[in-house]
Scaffold this motif. Structure first.
Motif, short mmCIF file in Angstrom:
data_model
loop_
_atom_site.label_atom_id
_atom_site.label_comp_id
_atom_site.label_asym_id
_atom_site.label_seq_id
_atom_site.Cartn_x
_atom_site.Cartn_y
_atom_site.Cartn_z
N SER A 38 0.76 -1.11 -0.01
CA SER A 38 -0.03 0.07 0.00
C SER A 38 1.01 1.31 0.00
CB SER A 38 -0.96 0.00 1.05
OG SER A 38 -2.02 -1.07 1.19
N PHE A 39 2.08 1.20 0.82
CA PHE A 39 2.93 2.61 0.97
C PHE A 39 3.44 2.66 -0.61
CE2 PHE A 39 7.13 3.86 1.33
CZ PHE A 39 7.05 5.09 1.79
N VAL A 40 3.89 1.53 -1.28
CA VAL A 40 4.61 1.77 -2.49
C VAL A 40 3.63 2.19 -3.49
CG1 VAL A 40 5.67 0.22 -4.19
CG2 VAL A 40 6.40 -0.25 -1.84
N TYR A 41 2.58 1.67 -3.62
CA TYR A 41 1.54 2.29 -4.62
C TYR A 41 0.92 3.43 -4.44
CZ TYR A 41 2.16 -2.27 -6.88
OH TYR A 41 2.32 -3.26 -7.44
N MET A 42 0.54 3.72 -3.19
CA MET A 42 0.14 5.03 -3.05
C MET A 42 1.09 6.37 -2.68
SD MET A 42 -3.25 4.09 -0.79
CE MET A 42 -2.59 2.98 0.47
N ALA A 43 2.38 6.11 -2.08
CA ALA A 43 3.22 6.89 -1.92
C ALA A 43 4.36 6.91 -2.76
CB ALA A 43 3.50 7.07 -0.27
N LEU A 44 5.17 6.06 -2.62
CA LEU A 44 6.37 5.89 -3.33
C LEU A 44 6.42 5.93 -4.81
CD1 LEU A 44 9.38 5.52 -2.29
CD2 LEU A 44 8.84 2.99 -3.03
N ILE A 45 5.61 5.50 -5.36
CA ILE A 45 5.69 5.63 -6.96
C ILE A 45 5.19 7.00 -7.25
CG2 ILE A 45 4.59 4.58 -9.09
CD1 ILE A 45 4.80 1.73 -7.71
N PRO A 46 4.17 7.48 -6.62
CA PRO A 46 3.66 8.64 -7.15
C PRO A 46 4.35 9.73 -6.69
CG PRO A 46 1.56 7.56 -6.34
CD PRO A 46 2.98 6.68 -5.90
N GLY A 47 5.05 9.76 -5.73
CA GLY A 47 6.15 10.70 -5.21
C GLY A 47 7.29 10.68 -6.18
N THR A 48 7.84 9.49 -6.73
CA THR A 48 8.85 9.36 -7.41
C THR A 48 8.61 10.02 -8.76
OG1 THR A 48 9.59 7.51 -6.32
CG2 THR A 48 10.82 8.03 -8.55
N LEU A 49 7.40 9.84 -9.15
CA LEU A 49 6.95 10.21 -10.62
C LEU A 49 6.86 11.62 -10.53
CD1 LEU A 49 4.72 7.59 -11.88
CD2 LEU A 49 6.99 8.03 -12.58
N GLY A 50 6.29 12.25 -9.43
CA GLY A 50 6.13 13.73 -9.41
C GLY A 50 7.33 14.49 -9.18
N LYS A 55 11.61 17.93 -11.60
CA LYS A 55 12.98 18.10 -11.81
C LYS A 55 13.36 18.19 -13.51
CE LYS A 55 15.31 18.44 -8.17
NZ LYS A 55 15.90 19.69 -7.81
N THR A 56 12.49 17.48 -14.23
CA THR A 56 12.71 17.67 -15.64
C THR A 56 11.83 18.74 -16.17
OG1 THR A 56 11.45 15.72 -16.02
CG2 THR A 56 13.72 15.48 -15.61
N GLU A 57 10.97 19.43 -15.89
CA GLU A 57 10.00 20.15 -16.52
C GLU A 57 10.76 21.43 -17.12
OE1 GLU A 57 6.34 23.25 -15.48
OE2 GLU A 57 7.51 22.30 -13.89
N GLY A 58 10.48 21.44 -18.46
CA GLY A 58 11.00 22.44 -19.24
C GLY A 58 12.36 22.20 -19.87
N LYS A 59 13.12 21.13 -19.41
CA LYS A 59 14.12 20.77 -19.95
C LYS A 59 14.08 20.19 -21.41
CE LYS A 59 16.71 19.98 -15.78
NZ LYS A 59 17.71 19.21 -15.08
N PHE A 60 13.04 19.46 -21.80
CA PHE A 60 13.10 18.83 -23.08
C PHE A 60 12.08 19.50 -24.10
CE2 PHE A 60 14.08 15.82 -20.01
CZ PHE A 60 15.64 15.35 -20.50
N GLU A 61 12.45 19.76 -25.32
CA GLU A 61 11.55 20.11 -26.39
C GLU A 61 10.65 19.05 -26.91
OE1 GLU A 61 8.94 22.45 -28.12
OE2 GLU A 61 10.49 23.25 -26.64
N LEU A 62 9.68 18.67 -26.98
CA LEU A 62 9.07 17.45 -27.41
C LEU A 62 8.23 17.68 -28.91
CD1 LEU A 62 7.79 15.72 -24.09
CD2 LEU A 62 10.10 15.24 -25.43
N ARG A 63 8.40 18.96 -29.13
CA ARG A 63 7.67 19.20 -30.35
C ARG A 63 8.72 18.79 -31.51
NH1 ARG A 63 7.12 23.24 -34.25
NH2 ARG A 63 8.91 24.35 -33.42
N GLY A 64 8.17 18.18 -32.70
CA GLY A 64 9.08 17.73 -33.69
C GLY A 64 9.08 19.00 -34.59
N LYS A 65 10.15 18.57 -35.44
CA LYS A 65 10.55 19.72 -36.35
C LYS A 65 9.45 19.98 -37.53
CE LYS A 65 14.69 20.47 -34.93
NZ LYS A 65 15.09 21.66 -34.60
N ARG A 66 9.22 20.98 -37.82
CA ARG A 66 8.18 21.63 -38.84
C ARG A 66 8.81 22.23 -40.07
NH1 ARG A 66 2.98 23.68 -35.53
NH2 ARG A 66 2.76 21.76 -34.15
N LYS A 67 8.08 22.28 -40.84
CA LYS A 67 8.92 23.00 -42.17
C LYS A 67 9.20 24.33 -41.94
CE LYS A 67 7.75 23.53 -47.07
NZ LYS A 67 6.77 23.40 -48.20
#
Length: 74
Positions: A38-50, A55-67
Motif C-alpha cells: 500500500s505504501f509503495v503504490y500510494m506514496a512511493l511510486i507517485p512521489g517518485t514520478l512527481g 525536476k525535468t520540467e521544461g528541459k526537453f522540447e518534445l515538439r517535432g521539427k516543422r517545415k
C-alpha cells in the motif's frame, strides 16, 4: 430456444471463487506485506514520478521539427 438450460451445471470451485471475490473486504487483514505494498503504490511510486516530473520540467522540447524550422537547436 433461448433461455436457461436445465442441463447447465455450475462448477462449484468457480462459484466459491466468485463468492469469495464478492466478499473480499470481509476477509481482508492488514499484514506487513499489505502495508508495504500500500505504501509503495500510494506514496512511493507517485512521489517518485512527481519528483522526476518536477525536476525535468521544461528541459526537453518534445515538439517535432516543422517545415521552415532550423535543423540545429542552438
Amino acid at each position: 430456444m433461448a433461455g436457461p438450460s436445465k442441463s447447465l451445471v455450475l462448477d462449484p470451485a468457480l462459484q466459491k471463487y466468485y463468492e469469495l471475490n464478492a466478499n473480499r473486504y470481509k476477509y481482508f487483514r492488514w499484514s506487513p506485506r499489505h502495508a508495504w505494498l500500500s505504501f509503495v503504490y500510494m506514496a512511493l511510486i507517485p512521489g517518485t514520478l512527481g519528483y522526476l516530473a518536477y525536476k525535468t520540467e521544461g528541459k526537453f522540447e518534445l515538439r517535432g521539427k516543422r517545415k521552415g524550422d532550423p535543423v540545429s537547436e542552438w
